[in-house]
Scaffold this active site. Structure first.
Site: not given
Ligand SMILES: NC(=O)c1ccc[n+]([C@@H]2O[C@H](COP(=O)([O-])OP(=O)(O)OC[C@H]3O[C@@H](n4cnc5c(N)ncnc54)[C@H](O)[C@@H]3O)[C@@H](O)[C@H]2O)c1
Length: 284
Positions: A144, A157
């Protein structure tokens, strides 16, 4: 890696947000998919969308908690038994929690570091030997912008994501030492629209104790929700940028230009050895 057709992509967190878009991008390139997520309904929806857009895509899914090493080992075994191996490993599942860092509970730390950090550690530990043996593959770790810029009220986080950047850099160097034909990419986006601000939906009951929401942490949570929902780059574009990075063996992916600028300002603040750098208020 440049040739994707008929290769196998493993995507953790494949049931929502970025993981779903990565699945669609990989299917568009003729890849087979192995999804792992705690959200089984979410994965089924991803598979339905994949089948709709790219009929005939071969795919498997498994209920997976990435924080559990033995379950990640099962995921690798599924890849072997179903498709003979795996090539692109997206260690992508993630969750978030907020609150002043001294108030975060033991459950907050266990849960978020379990998913965001140990999830990636286990993915690296289990799949890297497979890729080295094949002499082909690429590991993509979702960190991130918080891997570089530490805003307030998100210490747990931030710690997890900074560690994912550290792990990824070291992994790339270790693979270079080993002369392995295995690439590494670390993805460092700022906010973009997904379900990340609704992470509590995946919080296990046995990790339920969290920080009491003070006025300021409620404000911070509302700001996070706003930033995620109004992120200007859609998850589909971030997924496409990530696949392009794999094609060109690009290590860092920092999709938001402003983040690169803030990283430079942080380095300058460190050079001045003055007050703590606040990425939300870089002049302050
Ligand atoms: N969306 C943002 O603004 C953003 C910014 C920077 C980084 N990220 C990163 O992107 C990645 C994807 O997240 P996203 O934004 O698509 O959010 P999201 O919540 O839409 O997707 C996250 C997924 O991870 C799954 N998950 C949660 N706990 C789990 C576990 N213990 N085992 C397996 N799966 C699990 C959830 O069920 C979900 O499907 C994450 O690592 C997040 O930190 C997101």
């Amino acid at each position: 890696m440049q040739e994707f057709n008929n290769k196998v992509a493993v995507i953790t967190g494949g049931g929502s947000g970025l993981g779903r878009e990565l699945a669609l991008c990989c299917a568009a390139r003729g890849m087979k998919l192995v999804l792992g997520d705690v959200d089984e309904a979410g994965m089924q929806e991803t598979l339905r969308l994949v089948e709709q857009a790219y009929p005939g895509t071969e795919a498997a899914s498994m209920r997976l908690d990435v924080s559990k090493l033995e379950q990640v080992e099962e995921l690798a075994a599924l890849c072997k038994s179903r498709f003979g191996g795996a090539h692109l490993i997206f260690n992508n599942a993630g969750v978030s929690v907020n609150g002043p860092v001294w108030q975060n509970t033991v459950d907050d730390w266990d849960w978020v570091l379990g998913v965001n950090l140990y999830g990636v550690i286990w993915g690296v530990k289990v799949f890297t030997p497979m890729l080295i043996e094949q002499n082909e593959g690429h590991i993509i770790n979702t960190a991130s912008a918080a891997g570089w810029l530490n805003g307030p009220s998100s210490g747990v986080y931030n710690v997890s994501k900074t560690s994912v950047v550290a792990l990824s850099e070291t992994l790339a160097l270790d693979l270079r030492d080993a002369q392995a034909n295995v690439g590494v990419t670390v993805l460092c986006p700022a906010f973009f629209p997904t379900g990340i601000h609704l992470s509590d939906r995946n919080r296990p009951a046995d990790k339920g104790e969290t920080v009491e929401k003070s006025e300021i942490s409620q404000k911070r949570a509302a700001a996070l929700k706003y930033a995620v929902e109004n992120g200007r780059i859609p998850a589909s574009d971030i997924a496409e940028m990530t696949l392009k990075a794999v094609e060109t063996d690009q290590f860092y992916v920092i999709p938001h230009r402003k983040i690169k600028h803030l990283i430079k300002l942080r380095a300058e603040a460190a050079d001045r050895e003055q007050g703590v750098f606040d990425s939300l208020n870089p002049e302050g």
